[in-house]
Design a protein around this motif. Structure first.
Motif, PDB file in Angstrom:
ATOM      1  N   ASP A  19      -7.986  18.316 -10.534  1.00 14.67           N
ATOM      2  CA  ASP A  19      -7.212  19.401 -11.136  1.00 14.67           C
ATOM      3  C   ASP A  19      -6.594  20.305 -10.076  1.00 14.67           C
ATOM      4  O   ASP A  19      -5.479  20.790 -10.239  1.00 14.67           O
ATOM      5  CB  ASP A  19      -8.091  20.240 -12.067  1.00 14.67           C
ATOM      6  CG  ASP A  19      -8.459  19.506 -13.349  1.00 14.67           C
ATOM      7  OD1 ASP A  19      -7.763  18.525 -13.694  1.00 14.67           O
ATOM      8  OD2 ASP A  19      -9.439  19.918 -14.002  1.00 14.67           O
ATOM      9  N   SER A  20      -7.298  20.517  -8.965  1.00 12.38           N
ATOM     10  CA  SER A  20      -6.781  21.413  -7.922  1.00 12.38           C
ATOM     11  C   SER A  20      -5.554  20.848  -7.213  1.00 12.38           C
ATOM     12  O   SER A  20      -4.835  21.579  -6.534  1.00 12.38           O
ATOM     13  CB  SER A  20      -7.868  21.748  -6.902  1.00 12.38           C
ATOM     14  OG  SER A  20      -8.290  20.587  -6.223  1.00 12.38           O
ATOM     15  N   LEU A  21      -5.285  19.541  -7.372  1.00 15.81           N
ATOM     16  CA  LEU A  21      -4.097  18.934  -6.769  1.00 15.81           C
ATOM     17  C   LEU A  21      -2.869  19.006  -7.681  1.00 15.81           C
ATOM     18  O   LEU A  21      -1.762  18.676  -7.256  1.00 15.81           O
ATOM     19  CB  LEU A  21      -4.371  17.475  -6.407  1.00 15.81           C
ATOM     20  CG  LEU A  21      -5.282  17.243  -5.206  1.00 15.81           C
ATOM     21  CD1 LEU A  21      -5.640  15.771  -5.090  1.00 15.81           C
ATOM     22  CD2 LEU A  21      -4.640  17.747  -3.937  1.00 15.81           C
ATOM     23  N   ASP A  69      -7.818  26.719  -3.579  1.00 14.81           N
ATOM     24  CA  ASP A  69      -8.714  25.869  -2.805  1.00 14.81           C
ATOM     25  C   ASP A  69      -8.520  24.415  -3.227  1.00 14.81           C
ATOM     26  O   ASP A  69      -8.756  24.058  -4.382  1.00 14.81           O
ATOM     27  CB  ASP A  69     -10.164  26.305  -3.035  1.00 14.81           C
ATOM     28  CG  ASP A  69     -11.132  25.613  -2.105  1.00 14.81           C
ATOM     29  OD1 ASP A  69     -10.717  25.195  -1.008  1.00 14.81           O
ATOM     30  OD2 ASP A  69     -12.305  25.496  -2.476  1.00 14.81           O
ATOM     31  N   THR A  70      -8.035  23.593  -2.299  1.00 15.97           N
ATOM     32  CA  THR A  70      -7.682  22.201  -2.576  1.00 15.97           C
ATOM     33  C   THR A  70      -8.083  21.336  -1.386  1.00 15.97           C
ATOM     34  O   THR A  70      -7.916  21.751  -0.248  1.00 15.97           O
ATOM     35  CB  THR A  70      -6.150  22.092  -2.798  1.00 15.97           C
ATOM     36  OG1 THR A  70      -5.771  23.008  -3.816  1.00 15.97           O
ATOM     37  CG2 THR A  70      -5.746  20.708  -3.223  1.00 15.97           C
ATOM     38  N   PRO A  71      -8.606  20.127  -1.625  1.00 11.63           N
ATOM     39  CA  PRO A  71      -9.009  19.260  -0.515  1.00 11.63           C
ATOM     40  C   PRO A  71      -7.810  18.566   0.146  1.00 11.63           C
ATOM     41  O   PRO A  71      -7.579  17.373  -0.027  1.00 11.63           O
ATOM     42  CB  PRO A  71      -9.938  18.247  -1.196  1.00 11.63           C
ATOM     43  CG  PRO A  71      -9.419  18.149  -2.584  1.00 11.63           C
ATOM     44  CD  PRO A  71      -8.922  19.536  -2.923  1.00 11.63           C
ATOM     45  N   VAL A  72      -7.054  19.336   0.903  1.00 10.82           N
ATOM     46  CA  VAL A  72      -5.853  18.841   1.578  1.00 10.82           C
ATOM     47  C   VAL A  72      -5.984  19.144   3.065  1.00 10.82           C
ATOM     48  O   VAL A  72      -6.367  20.254   3.434  1.00 10.82           O
ATOM     49  CB  VAL A  72      -4.587  19.521   0.995  1.00 10.82           C
ATOM     50  CG1 VAL A  72      -3.366  19.222   1.831  1.00 10.82           C
ATOM     51  CG2 VAL A  72      -4.361  19.094  -0.441  1.00 10.82           C
ATOM     52  N   ASP A  73      -5.670  18.157   3.913  1.00 10.95           N
ATOM     53  CA  ASP A  73      -5.738  18.407   5.355  1.00 10.95           C
ATOM     54  C   ASP A  73      -4.402  18.209   6.064  1.00 10.95           C
ATOM     55  O   ASP A  73      -4.325  18.282   7.282  1.00 10.95           O
ATOM     56  CB  ASP A  73      -6.818  17.558   6.011  1.00 10.95           C
ATOM     57  CG  ASP A  73      -6.547  16.064   5.940  1.00 10.95           C
ATOM     58  OD1 ASP A  73      -5.540  15.670   5.332  1.00 10.95           O
ATOM     59  OD2 ASP A  73      -7.348  15.306   6.499  1.00 10.95           O
ATOM     60  N   MET A  74      -3.323  17.967   5.294  1.00 12.64           N
ATOM     61  CA  MET A  74      -1.980  17.912   5.867  1.00 12.64           C
ATOM     62  C   MET A  74      -1.000  18.479   4.849  1.00 12.64           C
ATOM     63  O   MET A  74      -1.033  18.107   3.679  1.00 12.64           O
ATOM     64  CB  MET A  74      -1.587  16.489   6.248  1.00 12.64           C
ATOM     65  CG  MET A  74      -0.211  16.400   6.917  1.00 12.64           C
ATOM     66  SD  MET A  74       0.172  14.742   7.539  1.00 12.64           S
ATOM     67  CE  MET A  74      -0.701  14.806   9.106  1.00 12.64           C
ATOM     68  N   LEU A  75      -0.141  19.389   5.322  1.00 15.30           N
ATOM     69  CA  LEU A  75       0.783  20.093   4.437  1.00 15.30           C
ATOM     70  C   LEU A  75       2.166  20.133   5.054  1.00 15.30           C
ATOM     71  O   LEU A  75       2.313  20.427   6.248  1.00 15.30           O
ATOM     72  CB  LEU A  75       0.283  21.523   4.207  1.00 15.30           C
ATOM     73  CG  LEU A  75       1.107  22.430   3.307  1.00 15.30           C
ATOM     74  CD1 LEU A  75       1.081  21.929   1.862  1.00 15.30           C
ATOM     75  CD2 LEU A  75       0.583  23.857   3.375  1.00 15.30           C
ATOM     76  N   VAL A  76       3.193  19.846   4.241  1.00 19.21           N
ATOM     77  CA  VAL A  76       4.577  20.007   4.685  1.00 19.21           C
ATOM     78  C   VAL A  76       4.868  21.509   4.706  1.00 19.21           C
ATOM     79  O   VAL A  76       4.723  22.183   3.697  1.00 19.21           O
ATOM     80  CB  VAL A  76       5.555  19.281   3.726  1.00 19.21           C
ATOM     81  CG1 VAL A  76       6.998  19.564   4.126  1.00 19.21           C
ATOM     82  CG2 VAL A  76       5.283  17.790   3.714  1.00 19.21           C
TER      83      VAL A  76
END
Length: 88
Positions: A19-21, A69-76
């Motif tokens: 859901d956080s994505l 808060d989202t499990p992301v480690d690369m962002l544009v």
């Protein structure tokens, strides 16, 4: 934290995800300036499209660019206006 440059190759289509994505577009990025072709998935909220060159932020600092808060480690974090040229 690292800043990288890459080219958007395609979108990731996911019918089910955390859901956080929700609200984040996931993009396949070909990293630039690598000895071999290297691909990563990055979250995008600024609207980058296929074929565009982008700036990427990686690591723990990515959370500062996210809305939740989202499990992301690369962002544009940016779209580059013209193809970057780097001399050897």
């Amino acid at each position: 934290m690292n800043m990288l440059m890459g080219k958007v190759i395609s979108n990731v289509v996911s019918t089910r995800k955390l859901d956080s994505l929700q609200g984040y577009t996931l993009l396949v990025i070909e990293l630039m300036h690598q000895k071999q072709k290297e691909y990563r998935v990055a979250a995008d909220i600024i609207g980058a499209g296929k074929g565009e060159y982008v700036l990427l932020s990686t690591g723990e600092q990515v959370k500062h660019g996210l809305h939740r808060d989202t499990p992301v480690d690369m962002l544009v974090v940016g779209i580059i206006d013209s193809k970057p040229i780097v001399e050897s």
